[in-house]
Design a protein around this motif. Sequence first.
Motif, PDB file in Angstrom:
ATOM      1  N   VAL A 151       0.840  -1.202   0.000  1.00 39.50           N
ATOM      2  CA  VAL A 151       0.000   0.000   0.000  1.00 39.50           C
ATOM      3  C   VAL A 151       0.876   1.255   0.000  1.00 39.50           C
ATOM      4  O   VAL A 151       0.569   2.250  -0.671  1.00 39.50           O
ATOM      5  N   ASP A 209       2.261   1.999  -3.484  1.00 36.51           N
ATOM      6  CA  ASP A 209       1.210   2.590  -4.329  1.00 36.51           C
ATOM      7  C   ASP A 209       0.995   4.056  -3.969  1.00 36.51           C
ATOM      8  O   ASP A 209       0.799   4.904  -4.849  1.00 36.51           O
ATOM      9  N   ALA A 210       1.031   4.349  -2.665  1.00 34.26           N
ATOM     10  CA  ALA A 210       0.839   5.737  -2.223  1.00 34.26           C
ATOM     11  C   ALA A 210       1.995   6.629  -2.637  1.00 34.26           C
ATOM     12  O   ALA A 210       1.833   7.842  -2.779  1.00 34.26           O
ATOM     13  N   LEU A 244      -2.872   3.398   7.258  1.00 33.19           N
ATOM     14  CA  LEU A 244      -3.943   2.845   6.438  1.00 33.19           C
ATOM     15  C   LEU A 244      -5.278   3.555   6.663  1.00 33.19           C
ATOM     16  O   LEU A 244      -6.101   3.644   5.745  1.00 33.19           O
ATOM     17  N   PRO A 302      -6.908   6.508   6.837  1.00 36.64           N
ATOM     18  CA  PRO A 302      -7.651   7.465   5.987  1.00 36.64           C
ATOM     19  C   PRO A 302      -7.805   7.029   4.540  1.00 36.64           C
ATOM     20  O   PRO A 302      -8.497   7.696   3.766  1.00 36.64           O
ATOM     21  N   ARG A 303      -7.207   5.941   4.155  1.00 38.14           N
ATOM     22  CA  ARG A 303      -7.187   5.543   2.747  1.00 38.14           C
ATOM     23  C   ARG A 303      -8.510   4.875   2.362  1.00 38.14           C
ATOM     24  O   ARG A 303      -9.166   4.225   3.168  1.00 38.14           O
ATOM     25  N   PRO A 304      -8.925   5.003   1.101  1.00 37.66           N
ATOM     26  CA  PRO A 304     -10.179   4.379   0.655  1.00 37.66           C
ATOM     27  C   PRO A 304     -10.100   2.861   0.700  1.00 37.66           C
ATOM     28  O   PRO A 304      -9.012   2.276   0.612  1.00 37.66           O
ATOM     29  N   ASP A 328      -8.005   0.587  -1.654  1.00 40.40           N
ATOM     30  CA  ASP A 328      -6.549   0.583  -1.533  1.00 40.40           C
ATOM     31  C   ASP A 328      -6.046  -0.621  -0.749  1.00 40.40           C
ATOM     32  O   ASP A 328      -4.853  -0.927  -0.783  1.00 40.40           O
ATOM     33  N   THR A 330     -13.644   4.032   4.436  1.00 36.91           N
ATOM     34  CA  THR A 330     -12.187   4.064   4.588  1.00 36.91           C
ATOM     35  C   THR A 330     -11.704   2.791   5.276  1.00 36.91           C
ATOM     36  O   THR A 330     -12.475   2.056   5.904  1.00 36.91           O
ATOM     37  N   ILE A 331     -10.403   2.559   5.164  1.00 33.82           N
ATOM     38  CA  ILE A 331      -9.812   1.392   5.810  1.00 33.82           C
ATOM     39  C   ILE A 331      -9.922   1.503   7.324  1.00 33.82           C
ATOM     40  O   ILE A 331     -10.151   0.501   8.019  1.00 33.82           O
TER      41      ILE A 331
END
Length: 393
Positions: free
Chosen positions: A153, A156-157, A175, A177-179, A182, A201-202
């Motif tokens: 992850v 990718d970020a 992790l 705040p990420r959708p 992801d 979100t995660i």
Amino acid sequence: MVDSATILHIDLDAFFVAMELLRRPELRGLPVVVGYLGPRGVVATASYEARRYGIHSAMPTLRARRLCPTAIFLPPDFTYYAPASRRFHAILREFTPAVETVSIDEAYLDVAGCEPLFGPPAAIAATIRSRIRDQIGITASVGIATNRLVAKVASDAAKPDGLLHIPPGQEAAFLAPRPLRDLPGVGRRTAEILHGLGIATIGELAALPATILEAKLGRHGRELQQRARGIAPGGVIAHPPGRRSISREHTYQRDEPSRERLLATLHRQAEHIAEDLARQERSARTVILKLRFPPFETLTRSITPGRQLILPQDLYTAAVTLFEAAWNEHGRQPVRLIGLGVTGLTERARQLALGETVAPAALQQTIIALRQRFGEHTIRRAAELPPPPPQQP
């Protein structure tokens, strides 16, 4: 203090496009898509300029052209890409033998114990990125974490051309705040179910009671919650140089809804892979399943049973376990593509288990011999045969 975040995920940025731009520098800054145009063509990768139009990997190329009519479409040239990929993986092995190849342009490393030679993980990552830029002429993004999931992850970020280091203890906070999409393991169908629960979100997934997740997603729900909290067991599985995997894929002319026909295809792929393993006198450690659902959503799942895998039935049994979980997770939708692969190839050194006989291996050799002599379709399963035409009233 030695940093325990020693897992690196390294991903070449838009690899196929990056290689094409090396020999077509006049295309830099333009929307470029690598993929075959046609009714069943898909995008292999797209430049970041093309991605601004919503184009992404595994999208139908005809749809990509509608999104960006001015995009430049180039057919893949794997013969041209392969030497750069080999150089990429060779660079990684100069830093540690613990390299797990994921694909032609992606790998995991565990650099624990390498600090005295090459410095801390962030310094190793920076050096690798510099080597890739200088020796291949393209860029790579790197994520560093305590486990493979968070490192993936993070890389990718960090894209494009970035480096992101997640310190130990910060996995869940990174992790949160990420959708949802992801998070590896959250496909389109799972995301729809979670969105129906008000989860976006995660971090919200991590906070949801496990009982609710299990009620909606079964055992997969509890596993997803652990992933959302940055907890993912399993380290880097080092693969020796040379051929690291064997795989088979089949794309259906029409999206296939029949479980029996899908399993029959898997069985045939398991037999082919077992034949390849037998010819090479090798065994496998890990089985990988690949499924593609319309509209071109692709997922992969893997399992490492903890023993040498040689026989078709062993490969098939593992594949069915992966298939049932993934297919159910996606609402048992029709399947466009199904693929089976194995990695972790080693020399054969298998001992019979208690009560096991050599009959399955002998049967496998007989099937191989018959197909070699009389043709591929000499022996087929009934479920592999095309359905009979409808009877006229």
